[in-house]
Design a protein around this motif. Structure first.
Motif, mmCIF file in Angstrom:
data_model
loop_
_atom_site.group_PDB
_atom_site.id
_atom_site.type_symbol
_atom_site.label_atom_id
_atom_site.label_comp_id
_atom_site.label_asym_id
_atom_site.label_seq_id
_atom_site.Cartn_x
_atom_site.Cartn_y
_atom_site.Cartn_z
ATOM 1 N N PHE A 113 -11.071 8.601 0.877
ATOM 2 C CA PHE A 113 -10.340 7.439 0.402
ATOM 3 C C PHE A 113 -11.323 6.288 0.250
ATOM 4 O O PHE A 113 -11.895 5.827 1.230
ATOM 5 C CB PHE A 113 -9.209 7.099 1.377
ATOM 6 N N HIS A 114 -11.509 5.847 -0.985
ATOM 7 C CA HIS A 114 -12.519 4.830 -1.290
ATOM 8 C C HIS A 114 -11.936 3.436 -1.488
ATOM 9 O O HIS A 114 -12.623 2.442 -1.253
ATOM 10 C CB HIS A 114 -13.284 5.219 -2.560
ATOM 11 N N ALA A 115 -10.705 3.356 -1.978
ATOM 12 C CA ALA A 115 -10.075 2.065 -2.280
ATOM 13 C C ALA A 115 -8.563 2.224 -2.181
ATOM 14 O O ALA A 115 -8.042 3.332 -2.325
ATOM 15 C CB ALA A 115 -10.474 1.603 -3.683
ATOM 16 N N VAL A 139 -11.818 23.045 -7.994
ATOM 17 C CA VAL A 139 -11.481 21.930 -8.864
ATOM 18 C C VAL A 139 -11.941 20.617 -8.225
ATOM 19 O O VAL A 139 -11.622 20.348 -7.064
ATOM 20 C CB VAL A 139 -9.955 21.887 -9.106
ATOM 21 N N ALA A 140 -12.677 19.806 -8.990
ATOM 22 C CA ALA A 140 -13.053 18.462 -8.563
ATOM 23 C C ALA A 140 -11.931 17.508 -8.960
ATOM 24 O O ALA A 140 -11.397 17.584 -10.076
ATOM 25 C CB ALA A 140 -14.355 18.032 -9.224
ATOM 26 N N LEU A 141 -11.557 16.619 -8.044
ATOM 27 C CA LEU A 141 -10.423 15.721 -8.252
ATOM 28 C C LEU A 141 -10.836 14.266 -8.068
ATOM 29 O O LEU A 141 -11.591 13.940 -7.141
ATOM 30 C CB LEU A 141 -9.315 16.054 -7.250
ATOM 31 N N THR A 142 -10.313 13.413 -8.941
ATOM 32 C CA THR A 142 -10.560 11.974 -8.835
ATOM 33 C C THR A 142 -9.268 11.232 -9.144
ATOM 34 O O THR A 142 -8.580 11.554 -10.112
ATOM 35 C CB THR A 142 -11.641 11.508 -9.828
ATOM 36 N N CYS A 143 -8.951 10.250 -8.321
ATOM 37 C CA CYS A 143 -7.842 9.331 -8.584
ATOM 38 C C CYS A 143 -8.453 7.956 -8.793
ATOM 39 O O CYS A 143 -9.100 7.415 -7.886
ATOM 40 C CB CYS A 143 -6.856 9.298 -7.424
ATOM 41 N N SER A 144 -8.270 7.406 -9.989
ATOM 42 C CA SER A 144 -8.827 6.093 -10.325
ATOM 43 C C SER A 144 -7.706 5.111 -10.628
ATOM 44 O O SER A 144 -6.697 5.474 -11.238
ATOM 45 C CB SER A 144 -9.731 6.194 -11.557
ATOM 46 N N VAL A 145 -7.906 3.856 -10.219
ATOM 47 C CA VAL A 145 -6.975 2.784 -10.550
ATOM 48 C C VAL A 145 -7.434 2.183 -11.874
ATOM 49 O O VAL A 145 -8.547 1.668 -11.971
ATOM 50 C CB VAL A 145 -6.936 1.704 -9.448
ATOM 51 N N ALA A 178 -10.331 5.459 -6.361
ATOM 52 C CA ALA A 178 -9.593 5.283 -5.117
ATOM 53 C C ALA A 178 -9.716 6.481 -4.181
ATOM 54 O O ALA A 178 -9.860 6.323 -2.975
ATOM 55 C CB ALA A 178 -8.118 5.011 -5.417
ATOM 56 N N VAL A 179 -9.643 7.697 -4.741
ATOM 57 C CA VAL A 179 -9.670 8.912 -3.921
ATOM 58 C C VAL A 179 -10.428 10.003 -4.665
ATOM 59 O O VAL A 179 -10.274 10.147 -5.878
ATOM 60 C CB VAL A 179 -8.236 9.417 -3.611
ATOM 61 N N THR A 180 -11.242 10.753 -3.926
ATOM 62 C CA THR A 180 -11.888 11.942 -4.473
ATOM 63 C C THR A 180 -11.614 13.119 -3.537
ATOM 64 O O THR A 180 -11.372 12.923 -2.338
ATOM 65 C CB THR A 180 -13.415 11.770 -4.641
ATOM 66 N N ALA A 181 -11.648 14.313 -4.089
ATOM 67 C CA ALA A 181 -11.425 15.514 -3.282
ATOM 68 C C ALA A 181 -11.867 16.729 -4.072
ATOM 69 O O ALA A 181 -12.219 16.640 -5.263
ATOM 70 C CB ALA A 181 -9.951 15.650 -2.908
ATOM 71 N N LEU A 241 0.820 -1.211 0.000
ATOM 72 C CA LEU A 241 0.000 0.000 0.000
ATOM 73 C C LEU A 241 0.855 1.262 0.000
ATOM 74 O O LEU A 241 1.899 1.328 0.652
ATOM 75 C CB LEU A 241 -0.902 0.034 1.239
ATOM 76 N N VAL A 242 0.376 2.285 -0.718
ATOM 77 C CA VAL A 242 0.997 3.601 -0.658
ATOM 78 C C VAL A 242 0.212 4.451 0.334
ATOM 79 O O VAL A 242 -0.930 4.134 0.683
ATOM 80 C CB VAL A 242 1.053 4.283 -2.045
ATOM 81 N N ASN A 243 0.806 5.537 0.794
ATOM 82 C CA ASN A 243 0.083 6.392 1.734
ATOM 83 C C ASN A 243 -0.842 7.360 0.997
ATOM 84 O O ASN A 243 -0.747 7.541 -0.217
ATOM 85 C CB ASN A 243 1.056 7.129 2.673
ATOM 86 N N GLY A 244 -1.737 7.962 1.734
ATOM 87 C CA GLY A 244 -2.710 8.883 1.145
ATOM 88 C C GLY A 244 -2.086 10.096 0.496
ATOM 89 O O GLY A 244 -2.640 10.668 -0.447
#
Length: 123
Positions: free
Chosen positions: A56-58, A82-88, A110-113, A20-23
């Motif tokens: 943090f979703h996943a 700004v809406a942000l999304t990190c997807s795997v 995985a992450v939204t903000a 795992l990586v950190n947030g």
């Protein structure tokens, strides 16, 4: 206006058991995407003033291919929301082999903000 950055997650990014990586990994990727977005919209890197509603979703793991998306949702005189999304997009599958991986369809969010970026005055 939107931008997207893709990145391979290496073993050097791992901080915890289970690969795992950190947030903060996601926040750094968001920062890069926001910087490009500010350059494209305001011809300046701007300054990231803060994050809100980070969720943090996943997990993000070594061997993943992730995409950071930044989309302007509100424009003010000197700031942008700004809406942000990190997807795997792809995930390692070590049970199939040391270098095995597979695309995820659909990708896993995985992450939204939400972020605020401050830009210099027009002119």
């Amino acid at each position: 206006m939107s931008v997207a950055h893709r990145r391979y997650v290496s073993r050097a990014d791992v901080r915890y058991a289970g690969d795992l990586v950190n947030g903060a990994y996601a926040l750094a990727g968001f920062g890069d995407a926001v910087t490009e977005l500010a350059i494209r919209t305001d011809s300046d890197e701007g300054l990231l003033a803060g994050y809100r509603a980070v969720e943090f979703h996943a997990p993000i793991r070594a061997g993943d291919v992730v995409e950071f998306t930044a989309t302007v949702t509100r424009v003010r005189t000197r700031s942008r929301t700004v809406a942000l999304t990190c997807s795997v997009l792809c995930r390692a599958t070590p049970e199939r082999g040391v270098t095995a991986a597979q695309p995820l369809d659909p990708p896993v969010v995985a992450v939204t903000a939400e972020a605020t970026v401050v830009v210099p005055p027009a002119g």
